[in-house]
Design a protein around this motif. Structure first.
Motif, PDB file in Angstrom:
ATOM      1  N   UNK A  34       0.832  -1.204   0.000  1.00  0.00           N
ATOM      2  CA  UNK A  34       0.000   0.000   0.000  1.00  0.00           C
ATOM      3  C   UNK A  34       0.867   1.254   0.000  1.00  0.00           C
ATOM      4  N   UNK A  35       0.331   2.285  -0.645  1.00  0.00           N
ATOM      5  CA  UNK A  35       0.970   3.588  -0.632  1.00  0.00           C
ATOM      6  C   UNK A  35      -0.133   4.618  -0.400  1.00  0.00           C
ATOM      7  N   UNK A  36       0.019   5.394   0.640  1.00  0.00           N
ATOM      8  CA  UNK A  36      -0.979   6.398   0.986  1.00  0.00           C
ATOM      9  C   UNK A  36      -0.931   7.545  -0.025  1.00  0.00           C
ATOM     10  N   UNK A  37      -2.067   8.258  -0.181  1.00  0.00           N
ATOM     11  CA  UNK A  37      -2.121   9.348  -1.155  1.00  0.00           C
ATOM     12  C   UNK A  37      -1.014  10.372  -0.927  1.00  0.00           C
ATOM     13  N   UNK A  38      -0.763  10.721   0.309  1.00  0.00           N
ATOM     14  CA  UNK A  38       0.255  11.739   0.611  1.00  0.00           C
ATOM     15  C   UNK A  38       1.661  11.291   0.210  1.00  0.00           C
ATOM     16  N   UNK A  39       1.866   9.987   0.046  1.00  0.00           N
ATOM     17  CA  UNK A  39       3.177   9.451  -0.318  1.00  0.00           C
ATOM     18  C   UNK A  39       3.372   9.330  -1.831  1.00  0.00           C
ATOM     19  N   UNK A  40       2.313   9.557  -2.584  1.00  0.00           N
ATOM     20  CA  UNK A  40       2.366   9.401  -4.037  1.00  0.00           C
ATOM     21  C   UNK A  40       2.771  10.724  -4.679  1.00  0.00           C
ATOM     22  N   UNK A  41       3.837  10.673  -5.449  1.00  0.00           N
ATOM     23  CA  UNK A  41       4.276  11.861  -6.188  1.00  0.00           C
ATOM     24  C   UNK A  41       3.456  12.007  -7.451  1.00  0.00           C
ATOM     25  N   UNK A  42       3.338  10.900  -8.214  1.00  0.00           N
ATOM     26  CA  UNK A  42       2.583  10.942  -9.460  1.00  0.00           C
ATOM     27  C   UNK A  42       2.382   9.535 -10.002  1.00  0.00           C
ATOM     28  N   UNK A  43       1.448   9.438 -10.943  1.00  0.00           N
ATOM     29  CA  UNK A  43       1.304   8.238 -11.762  1.00  0.00           C
ATOM     30  C   UNK A  43       1.591   8.704 -13.179  1.00  0.00           C
ATOM     31  N   UNK A  44       2.404   7.944 -13.888  1.00  0.00           N
ATOM     32  CA  UNK A  44       2.748   8.358 -15.252  1.00  0.00           C
ATOM     33  C   UNK A  44       2.764   7.150 -16.176  1.00  0.00           C
ATOM     34  N   UNK A  45       2.574   7.428 -17.444  1.00  0.00           N
ATOM     35  CA  UNK A  45       2.616   6.395 -18.472  1.00  0.00           C
ATOM     36  C   UNK A  45       3.975   6.440 -19.136  1.00  0.00           C
ATOM     37  N   UNK A  46       4.624   5.290 -19.180  1.00  0.00           N
ATOM     38  CA  UNK A  46       5.937   5.234 -19.809  1.00  0.00           C
ATOM     39  C   UNK A  46       6.183   3.805 -20.280  1.00  0.00           C
ATOM     40  N   UNK A  47       6.608   3.689 -21.508  1.00  0.00           N
ATOM     41  CA  UNK A  47       6.976   2.391 -22.086  1.00  0.00           C
ATOM     42  C   UNK A  47       5.877   1.348 -21.926  1.00  0.00           C
ATOM     43  N   UNK A  48       4.630   1.764 -22.128  1.00  0.00           N
ATOM     44  CA  UNK A  48       3.516   0.821 -22.087  1.00  0.00           C
ATOM     45  C   UNK A  48       3.085   0.388 -20.698  1.00  0.00           C
ATOM     46  N   UNK A  49       3.495   1.140 -19.684  1.00  0.00           N
ATOM     47  CA  UNK A  49       3.138   0.774 -18.313  1.00  0.00           C
ATOM     48  C   UNK A  49       2.694   2.000 -17.528  1.00  0.00           C
TER      49      UNK A  49
END
Length: 85
Positions: A34-49
């Motif tokens: 698990x990763x809490x919202x406050x710990x998430x920098x970003x979600x990104x798309x790269x190389x099909x993932x």
């Protein structure tokens, strides 16, 4: 979907489960993580993932192929909204 999260429900995006408190990455064997919202920098798309980046970390916390994330646009929009606050 945002209303469901606010009401305490989880949303299963197969490779990731979005929970009111953050993201859960199920494991094939053993415990997931698990990763809490406050710990998430970003979600990104790269190389099909879809790569979820934790704050202060160089490497992705988790990566899942885009083909494994149904409704990818909704997933990315919800993560962005949750981490922009």
């Amino acid at each position: 979907m945002q209303a469901a999260l606010r009401q305490g429900h989880s949303i299963d995006f197969r490779g990731y489960v979005m929970e009111p408190g953050g993201l859960y990455r199920p494991a094939r064997f053993g415990k997931g993580k698990r990763l809490m919202w406050a710990e998430i920098q970003q979600a990104r798309l790269k190389a099909g993932a879809v790569h979820v980046m934790a704050r202060g970390k160089r490497w992705p916390w988790a990566s899942v192929g885009v083909h494994r994330v149904p409704n990818l646009t909704a997933f990315m929009t919800l993560v962005h909204a949750a981490t922009s606050n």
